[in-house]
Design a protein around this motif. Structure first.
Motif, PDB file in Angstrom:
ATOM      1  N   VAL A  50       0.861  -1.179   0.000  1.00 51.18           N
ATOM      2  CA  VAL A  50       0.000   0.000   0.000  1.00 51.18           C
ATOM      3  C   VAL A  50       0.902   1.236   0.000  1.00 51.18           C
ATOM      4  CG1 VAL A  50      -1.734   1.310   1.287  1.00 51.18           C
ATOM      5  CG2 VAL A  50      -1.878  -1.179   1.191  1.00 51.18           C
ATOM      6  N   VAL A  51       0.792   2.018  -1.068  1.00 54.16           N
ATOM      7  CA  VAL A  51       1.615   3.218  -1.238  1.00 54.16           C
ATOM      8  C   VAL A  51       0.942   4.425  -0.590  1.00 54.16           C
ATOM      9  CG1 VAL A  51       2.620   4.780  -2.952  1.00 54.16           C
ATOM     10  CG2 VAL A  51       2.562   2.326  -3.384  1.00 54.16           C
ATOM     11  N   GLU A  52      -0.377   4.507  -0.737  1.00 59.77           N
ATOM     12  CA  GLU A  52      -1.087   5.665  -0.204  1.00 59.77           C
ATOM     13  C   GLU A  52      -2.494   5.236   0.228  1.00 59.77           C
ATOM     14  OE1 GLU A  52      -2.635  10.074  -1.663  1.00 59.77           O
ATOM     15  OE2 GLU A  52      -1.341   8.908  -2.976  1.00 59.77           O
ATOM     16  N   GLU A  53      -2.918   5.794   1.350  1.00 62.50           N
ATOM     17  CA  GLU A  53      -4.273   5.544   1.848  1.00 62.50           C
ATOM     18  C   GLU A  53      -5.135   6.741   1.469  1.00 62.50           C
ATOM     19  OE1 GLU A  53      -5.865   3.756   5.926  1.00 62.50           O
ATOM     20  OE2 GLU A  53      -5.102   5.800   6.173  1.00 62.50           O
ATOM     21  N   LEU A  54      -6.155   6.502   0.657  1.00 62.17           N
ATOM     22  CA  LEU A  54      -7.031   7.580   0.214  1.00 62.17           C
ATOM     23  C   LEU A  54      -8.173   7.821   1.207  1.00 62.17           C
ATOM     24  CD1 LEU A  54      -7.227   6.576  -3.546  1.00 62.17           C
ATOM     25  CD2 LEU A  54      -5.725   8.277  -2.497  1.00 62.17           C
ATOM     26  N   GLN A  55      -8.641   6.751   1.830  1.00 64.84           N
ATOM     27  CA  GLN A  55      -9.679   6.863   2.852  1.00 64.84           C
ATOM     28  C   GLN A  55      -9.393   5.795   3.909  1.00 64.84           C
ATOM     29  OE1 GLN A  55     -13.721   5.647   1.777  1.00 64.84           O
ATOM     30  NE2 GLN A  55     -14.536   7.351   2.975  1.00 64.84           N
ATOM     31  N   PRO A  56      -9.349   6.180   5.190  1.00 68.55           N
ATOM     32  CA  PRO A  56      -9.028   5.188   6.229  1.00 68.55           C
ATOM     33  C   PRO A  56     -10.118   4.124   6.349  1.00 68.55           C
ATOM     34  CG  PRO A  56      -9.670   7.266   7.225  1.00 68.55           C
ATOM     35  CD  PRO A  56      -9.612   7.496   5.753  1.00 68.55           C
TER      36      PRO A  56
END
Length: 195
Positions: free
Chosen positions: A171-177
């Motif tokens: 996972v490179v980036e979390e857009l929504q937790p």
């Protein structure tokens, strides 16, 4: 004289009744004494048979009572589980609705412009933190996604990106937790994953 005759007559009748009663009692006693061994054995066998029937009937009632008690205990457990499940589902529904509010607070804090009063911004942050702590106290857990291996049970990938800094399927980036509620998935993390 008639009076004496009447009295004597009455006394004679009473004496005769006493004699009859004594004779009847003696006859009954003699009859009871004349009961044969076979008759006694038959009476005893009848009593034993009746006792066995009553014992069997008692055992049937006890077994029926035990089955009813077990059925009732099972019913109570089943109803308790159903109640717990329904309560958890309703709590998940409410917490899920509140997550939208929590997301909006987070967006407001991230996108606050520099011309917004700093005290106002701190007040919003305090409300956000307090709301999050209350939900956390009641079973809400944030899913750690950033830098973790992609897990389809907890993450929802919306994009794959090239990354030299990360291995494949990270996972490179979390857009929504994403969140768990009392150990159950409430909402998966929406993420970008490395190729």
């Amino acid at each position: 004289m008639k009076k004496n005759d009447n009295v004597n007559e009455k006394c004679g009748q009473e004496h005769q009744e006493e004699v009859d009663f004594e004779e009847n009692s003696e006859e009954k006693y003699e009859q009871e004494q004349n009961v044969t061994y076979e008759e006694l054995q038959n009476q005893f066998n009848d009593l034993v048979t009746e006792k066995e029937k009553l014992t069997e009937e008692r055992d049937q009632y006890l077994n029926q009572l035990r089955r009813l008690q077990a059925d009732f205990d099972n019913y109570k457990r089943r109803v308790s589980k159903e109640w717990d499940k329904k309560s958890l589902e309703k709590a998940e529904e409410v917490v899920g609705d509140i997550l939208g509010v929590l997301d909006n607070f987070e967006r407001a804090l991230q996108n606050a412009s520099e011309d917004v009063d700093e005290q106002y911004q701190q007040g919003v942050k305090m409300i956000y933190d307090q709301l999050y702590e209350v939900l956390k106290k009641h079973g809400l857990e944030k899913i750690d996604a950033q830098g973790e291996t992609f897990d389809p049970n907890y993450h929802q990938a919306v994009m794959q990106v090239e990354s030299e800094d990360h291995e494949s399927n990270i996972v490179v980036e979390e857009l929504q937790p994403g969140f768990l509620f009392k150990g159950r998935l409430l909402r998966p993390s929406v993420v970008k994953v490395s190729k």
